[in-house]
Write a protein that holds these residues in place. Structure first.
Motif, PDB file in Angstrom:
ATOM      1  N   LEU A 142       1.072  11.959  -9.627  1.00  0.00           N
ATOM      2  CA  LEU A 142       0.108  13.056  -9.475  1.00  0.00           C
ATOM      3  C   LEU A 142       0.801  14.390  -9.220  1.00  0.00           C
ATOM      4  O   LEU A 142       0.306  15.442  -9.634  1.00  0.00           O
ATOM      5  CB  LEU A 142      -0.887  12.740  -8.355  1.00  0.00           C
ATOM      6  N   ALA A 143       1.945  14.359  -8.564  1.00  0.00           N
ATOM      7  CA  ALA A 143       2.697  15.587  -8.297  1.00  0.00           C
ATOM      8  C   ALA A 143       3.539  16.016  -9.497  1.00  0.00           C
ATOM      9  O   ALA A 143       4.178  17.070  -9.462  1.00  0.00           O
ATOM     10  CB  ALA A 143       3.596  15.384  -7.078  1.00  0.00           C
TER      11      ALA A 143
ATOM     12  N   GLY B 232       0.817  -1.213   0.000  1.00  0.00           N
ATOM     13  CA  GLY B 232       0.000   0.000   0.000  1.00  0.00           C
ATOM     14  C   GLY B 232       0.849   1.260   0.000  1.00  0.00           C
ATOM     15  O   GLY B 232       0.561   2.222  -0.727  1.00  0.00           O
ATOM     16  N   VAL B 233       1.902   1.264   0.787  1.00  0.00           N
ATOM     17  CA  VAL B 233       2.810   2.420   0.822  1.00  0.00           C
ATOM     18  C   VAL B 233       3.458   2.617  -0.548  1.00  0.00           C
ATOM     19  O   VAL B 233       3.599   3.749  -1.022  1.00  0.00           O
ATOM     20  CB  VAL B 233       3.871   2.248   1.932  1.00  0.00           C
ATOM     21  N   LEU B 234       3.834   1.529  -1.199  1.00  0.00           N
ATOM     22  CA  LEU B 234       4.439   1.635  -2.534  1.00  0.00           C
ATOM     23  C   LEU B 234       3.442   2.182  -3.552  1.00  0.00           C
ATOM     24  O   LEU B 234       3.804   3.004  -4.394  1.00  0.00           O
ATOM     25  CB  LEU B 234       5.000   0.287  -2.972  1.00  0.00           C
ATOM     26  N   TYR B 235       2.188   1.749  -3.481  1.00  0.00           N
ATOM     27  CA  TYR B 235       1.163   2.302  -4.368  1.00  0.00           C
ATOM     28  C   TYR B 235       0.990   3.799  -4.123  1.00  0.00           C
ATOM     29  O   TYR B 235       0.903   4.590  -5.065  1.00  0.00           O
ATOM     30  CB  TYR B 235      -0.180   1.587  -4.185  1.00  0.00           C
ATOM     31  N   ILE B 236       0.943   4.201  -2.870  1.00  0.00           N
ATOM     32  CA  ILE B 236       0.808   5.622  -2.541  1.00  0.00           C
ATOM     33  C   ILE B 236       1.984   6.403  -3.101  1.00  0.00           C
ATOM     34  O   ILE B 236       1.808   7.486  -3.671  1.00  0.00           O
ATOM     35  CB  ILE B 236       0.683   5.812  -1.010  1.00  0.00           C
ATOM     36  N   ALA B 237       3.187   5.858  -2.969  1.00  0.00           N
ATOM     37  CA  ALA B 237       4.378   6.542  -3.480  1.00  0.00           C
ATOM     38  C   ALA B 237       4.331   6.674  -5.002  1.00  0.00           C
ATOM     39  O   ALA B 237       4.602   7.753  -5.552  1.00  0.00           O
ATOM     40  CB  ALA B 237       5.643   5.798  -3.053  1.00  0.00           C
ATOM     41  N   VAL B 238       3.991   5.603  -5.691  1.00  0.00           N
ATOM     42  CA  VAL B 238       3.933   5.625  -7.161  1.00  0.00           C
ATOM     43  C   VAL B 238       2.920   6.659  -7.637  1.00  0.00           C
ATOM     44  O   VAL B 238       3.223   7.506  -8.492  1.00  0.00           O
ATOM     45  CB  VAL B 238       3.596   4.221  -7.719  1.00  0.00           C
ATOM     46  N   TYR B 239       1.717   6.589  -7.096  1.00  0.00           N
ATOM     47  CA  TYR B 239       0.681   7.530  -7.531  1.00  0.00           C
ATOM     48  C   TYR B 239       0.988   8.948  -7.081  1.00  0.00           C
ATOM     49  O   TYR B 239       0.740   9.907  -7.816  1.00  0.00           O
ATOM     50  CB  TYR B 239      -0.694   7.097  -7.018  1.00  0.00           C
TER      51      TYR B 239
END
Length: 141
Positions: A89-90, A78-85
């Motif tokens: 997005l940024a 989940g942390v990796l998904y948050i980092a990728v997105y």
């Protein structure tokens, strides 16, 4: 309770992963060009995403099978998904001369939110299933 929660987490992780899979390059949603990236960077990033997806499916299977030891792996995924997105997005990585399509933006925002829920819920369930881990308590023989 932990087994039922692990199955919920397995389903959530599967949804998060399927949303990532829907964003495959050259597909109908991800239409941006990344030709300016070096082949090493481009294929390295794609290899990372493929491994993240396959690892997530394997983790979801383990959770569905009742293996609560996979809860921390779900947190990491989940942390990796948050980092990728978050990086995409940024506008940090990967960058593209093409604008992000609205559907891609929407899927990334929704998947980021689902990944946050995945991290929080997985950690909460893991913490409840292992009340003595991580609290400075030690076992004596």
């Amino acid at each position: 309770m932990a087994a039922t929660a692990a199955r919920r987490i397995a389903l959530l992780l599967t949804v998060v992963t399927l949303l990532l899979v829907s964003l495959a390059p050259w597909g109908p949603i991800e239409t941006r060009s990344f030709e300016h990236l070096s082949p090493v960077v481009y294929w390295g990033f794609n290899a990372f995403l493929i491994l993240l997806g396959l690892g997530s499916f394997a983790t979801a299977y383990r959770l569905w099978s009742g293996n609560t030891d996979a809860l921390l792996v779900a947190v990491v995924a989940g942390v990796l998904y948050i980092a990728v997105y978050g990086l995409d997005l940024a506008g940090i990585f990967p960058t593209s001369p093409d604008a992000m399509p609205p559907l891609l933006f929407a899927i990334e925002v929704v998947d980021t939110a689902l990944a946050v829920v995945l991290v929080v819920y997985s950690y909460w369930v893991w913490n409840r299933a292992n009340p003595h881990r991580g609290r400075g308590e030690t076992r004596t023989s």
